[in-house]
Design an enzyme around this catalytic site. Sequence first.
Site, short mmCIF file in Angstrom:
data_model
loop_
_atom_site.label_atom_id
_atom_site.label_comp_id
_atom_site.label_asym_id
_atom_site.label_seq_id
_atom_site.Cartn_x
_atom_site.Cartn_y
_atom_site.Cartn_z
N HIS A 1 0.92 -0.70 -0.04
CA HIS A 1 0.09 -0.08 0.36
C HIS A 1 1.12 1.16 -0.12
O HIS A 1 2.07 0.99 0.31
CB HIS A 1 -0.99 0.02 1.38
CG HIS A 1 -1.86 -1.41 1.42
ND1 HIS A 1 -2.46 -1.42 0.55
CD2 HIS A 1 -1.85 -2.48 2.13
CE1 HIS A 1 -3.88 -2.11 1.35
NE2 HIS A 1 -2.70 -2.67 1.37
N ASP B 1 -1.40 9.06 -0.32
CA ASP B 1 -1.26 9.59 -0.95
C ASP B 1 -1.97 11.05 -0.18
O ASP B 1 -3.23 11.07 0.05
CB ASP B 1 -1.96 9.40 -2.06
CG ASP B 1 -2.36 11.03 -3.10
OD1 ASP B 1 -2.82 12.89 -2.39
OD2 ASP B 1 -2.72 11.38 -4.14
N HIS C 1 -3.78 14.31 0.72
CA HIS C 1 -3.89 15.62 0.09
C HIS C 1 -3.51 17.10 -0.13
O HIS C 1 -3.18 18.59 -0.44
CB HIS C 1 -5.31 16.20 -0.32
CG HIS C 1 -6.10 15.11 -1.03
ND1 HIS C 1 -7.11 15.30 -1.66
CD2 HIS C 1 -5.24 14.00 -1.63
CE1 HIS C 1 -7.63 13.91 -1.95
NE2 HIS C 1 -6.69 13.17 -2.99
N HIS D 1 -5.78 8.91 1.27
CA HIS D 1 -6.31 7.98 0.91
C HIS D 1 -5.31 7.38 -0.09
O HIS D 1 -3.70 7.44 -0.21
CB HIS D 1 -7.19 8.03 -0.94
CG HIS D 1 -6.86 8.45 -1.52
ND1 HIS D 1 -5.73 8.12 -2.95
CD2 HIS D 1 -7.22 9.54 -1.90
CE1 HIS D 1 -5.57 9.25 -3.55
NE2 HIS D 1 -6.04 9.96 -3.09
N CYS D 2 -5.32 5.71 -0.46
CA CYS D 2 -3.97 4.85 -0.62
C CYS D 2 -4.04 5.33 -2.06
O CYS D 2 -5.49 5.58 -2.73
CB CYS D 2 -4.67 3.54 0.05
SG CYS D 2 -3.50 2.14 -0.89
N HIS E 1 -8.41 -0.13 -3.60
CA HIS E 1 -7.75 0.08 -2.25
C HIS E 1 -8.91 0.93 -1.49
O HIS E 1 -9.12 1.08 -0.17
CB HIS E 1 -6.81 0.69 -2.00
CG HIS E 1 -6.33 -0.28 -2.60
ND1 HIS E 1 -4.86 -0.67 -1.82
CD2 HIS E 1 -5.19 -1.01 -3.98
CE1 HIS E 1 -4.02 -1.84 -2.40
NE2 HIS E 1 -4.30 -1.96 -3.73
N MET F 1 -9.36 2.63 2.10
CA MET F 1 -8.26 2.81 3.07
C MET F 1 -8.23 4.85 2.22
O MET F 1 -7.80 5.08 1.45
CB MET F 1 -7.55 2.70 1.68
CG MET F 1 -7.32 0.88 1.90
SD MET F 1 -5.56 0.18 2.04
CE MET F 1 -4.65 0.69 3.02
N HIS G 1 -26.12 16.74 4.25
CA HIS G 1 -27.36 17.32 5.18
C HIS G 1 -27.20 16.80 6.35
O HIS G 1 -27.30 16.17 6.79
CB HIS G 1 -28.49 17.66 4.29
CG HIS G 1 -29.79 18.27 4.74
ND1 HIS G 1 -30.34 19.27 4.56
CD2 HIS G 1 -30.88 17.53 5.49
CE1 HIS G 1 -31.27 19.26 4.86
NE2 HIS G 1 -31.73 18.20 5.64
N GLU H 1 -22.55 30.59 5.02
CA GLU H 1 -23.60 31.46 6.11
C GLU H 1 -25.17 30.61 6.07
O GLU H 1 -24.83 30.58 4.64
CB GLU H 1 -23.13 32.27 6.58
CG GLU H 1 -21.40 32.30 7.35
CD GLU H 1 -21.49 34.16 7.90
OE1 GLU H 1 -21.12 33.66 9.00
OE2 GLU H 1 -21.88 35.27 7.18
N THR I 1 -27.97 21.76 3.31
CA THR I 1 -27.40 20.54 2.54
C THR I 1 -25.77 21.53 1.27
O THR I 1 -25.70 21.97 1.11
CB THR I 1 -27.96 20.21 0.77
OG1 THR I 1 -28.82 19.53 1.50
CG2 THR I 1 -27.64 18.84 0.81
N HIS J 1 -28.52 13.72 1.44
CA HIS J 1 -29.44 13.82 0.48
C HIS J 1 -30.45 13.11 -0.10
O HIS J 1 -30.79 13.77 -1.28
CB HIS J 1 -30.10 15.29 1.12
CG HIS J 1 -30.97 15.81 1.04
ND1 HIS J 1 -32.52 15.24 0.77
CD2 HIS J 1 -32.03 16.18 1.99
CE1 HIS J 1 -33.39 15.78 0.82
NE2 HIS J 1 -33.15 16.17 2.12
CU LIG Z 1 -3.68 0.47 -0.61
#
Ligand SMILES: [Cu+2]
Length: 488
Positions: free
Chosen positions: A124, A127, A129, A164-165, A173, A178, A270, A289, A293, A319
């Site tokens: 594995h 990543d 962000h 995430h993987c 994955h 993951m 929501h 503000e 949703t 929703h």
């Molecule tokens: Cu993985």
Amino acid sequence: MKLKFLNNSASLVVFATLLAFMVSSCFNKQGEKVYEDKADIPVSQEMIAELTSPPNVPTPVGKRKAKKLIVKMEILEEEGEMTDGVRYVYWTFGGSVPGSFIRTRVGDEVEFHLQNHPDNKLPHNIDLHAVTGPGGGAESSFVAPGHEKVFSFKTLNPGLYVYHCATAPVGMHIANGMYGLILVEPEGGLSIVDKEYYVMQGDFYTKGANGERGLQPFDMQKAVDEKADYVVFNGKVGALTGDNAITAKVGETVRLFVGNGGPGLVSSFHVIGEIFDKVHVEGGDLINENVQTTLIPAGGAAIVEFRVDVPGTLILVDHSIFRAFNKGALGMLKVEGEENKKIYSGELKDGIYLPEGPGIQEMPETGEVVASEIPAKSFEEKMEFGKQAYMQTCFACHQAEGQGIPNAFPPLAKSDYLNADVNRAIDIILNGLTGEITVNGQKYNSVMTRQNLSDDEVANVLTYVYNSWGNSKKEVTPAMVKSRRNAQ
Ligand SMILES: [Cu+2]
């Protein structure tokens, strides 16, 4: 500042320098220097990051200075429960879906240790962000079972980020769980609130249909087609309902860190019975503000904040509403405290409204009843006809496995209310039911309409219900139904 000495040229130089300094390095409310280029933020000291599993989040960073933050994340592949009787092999960051919550501040230097447990079967990587760099760290973190990879990055942009993987097949994955969230707080931290929780949506694809029991393998074709069998918060159906519900007290401000791991679907997040006072749109700096949703993209996040003003159970949903009521994307926030009748009256009056005559109104016919008019000749036939009738008439409310829907439709599976009294059950189908009842310790106060079924159909459907899902195995005959009908 007094400017009376401006005629003195030496003072002018001093003043100009001071001004230049003030412009180039601002200070925030907390008196901390704010760097234009976040890469310049110095780090002092080292600390081990606190990691939490959902729905919990680590303690806020508050005013702490940027540090070298050591994150130790262990990958575990382990079997878990998707919903009652349905097993699934999850691949996880830290043993939970979503993975452990990581809380940092801008300028932190994160030393990331990715550990792949020796019992795991696959390699594995991760990543994040929040990383500025190739693959968000994926290229430096590819790790085989029984190994650990270390890489480091500096958090440059505040916000709420998905990780995430990213190992091929990437979609698989992610589909196996993951993903998780990493928060990068701004200088001085986020504002203080009373309650913070971690909620992350994900879609799951199983070989069997929704509710089909046993260990369910991942279904690649359904995933490619984006035909999810389960859409859930925090990795499984019911991760945030009943005893697992998150809580708050009237008057408190709640902050939800909401992510969407996907892999396939976007979320129309929501909360039924609440309006978001603030939304950090897409997890960034933009604040909207008074939002009903908020859209959370796959691989995206949002921070939503609201004050809870009245007691009750708020329902968290996607929703795209069939996902909530039929695929699992439903959570609960239980709010306790004093009523406020000015804000919400509760029911004021339950009057009679009968434009079409007395009696509880019938459900409109939704299609012809397939259940045969031919009487069932054996117990097996009764079960078969009963199941057909159930899937046609009862299923929409009481659900495929008789599990019901929290706070709306009581369960028929292992229902103490049902099992206590056969005649009462027959009466409910014949006449409908309204008013407060308690089923397995939960209160329901709703309306079940009268079901327009023949004596045979009632006998079949109730026999099916009594002989399914752990109920008391009673057999109901058409004669029993007939005598209840006549008794009225
Ligand atoms: Cu993985």
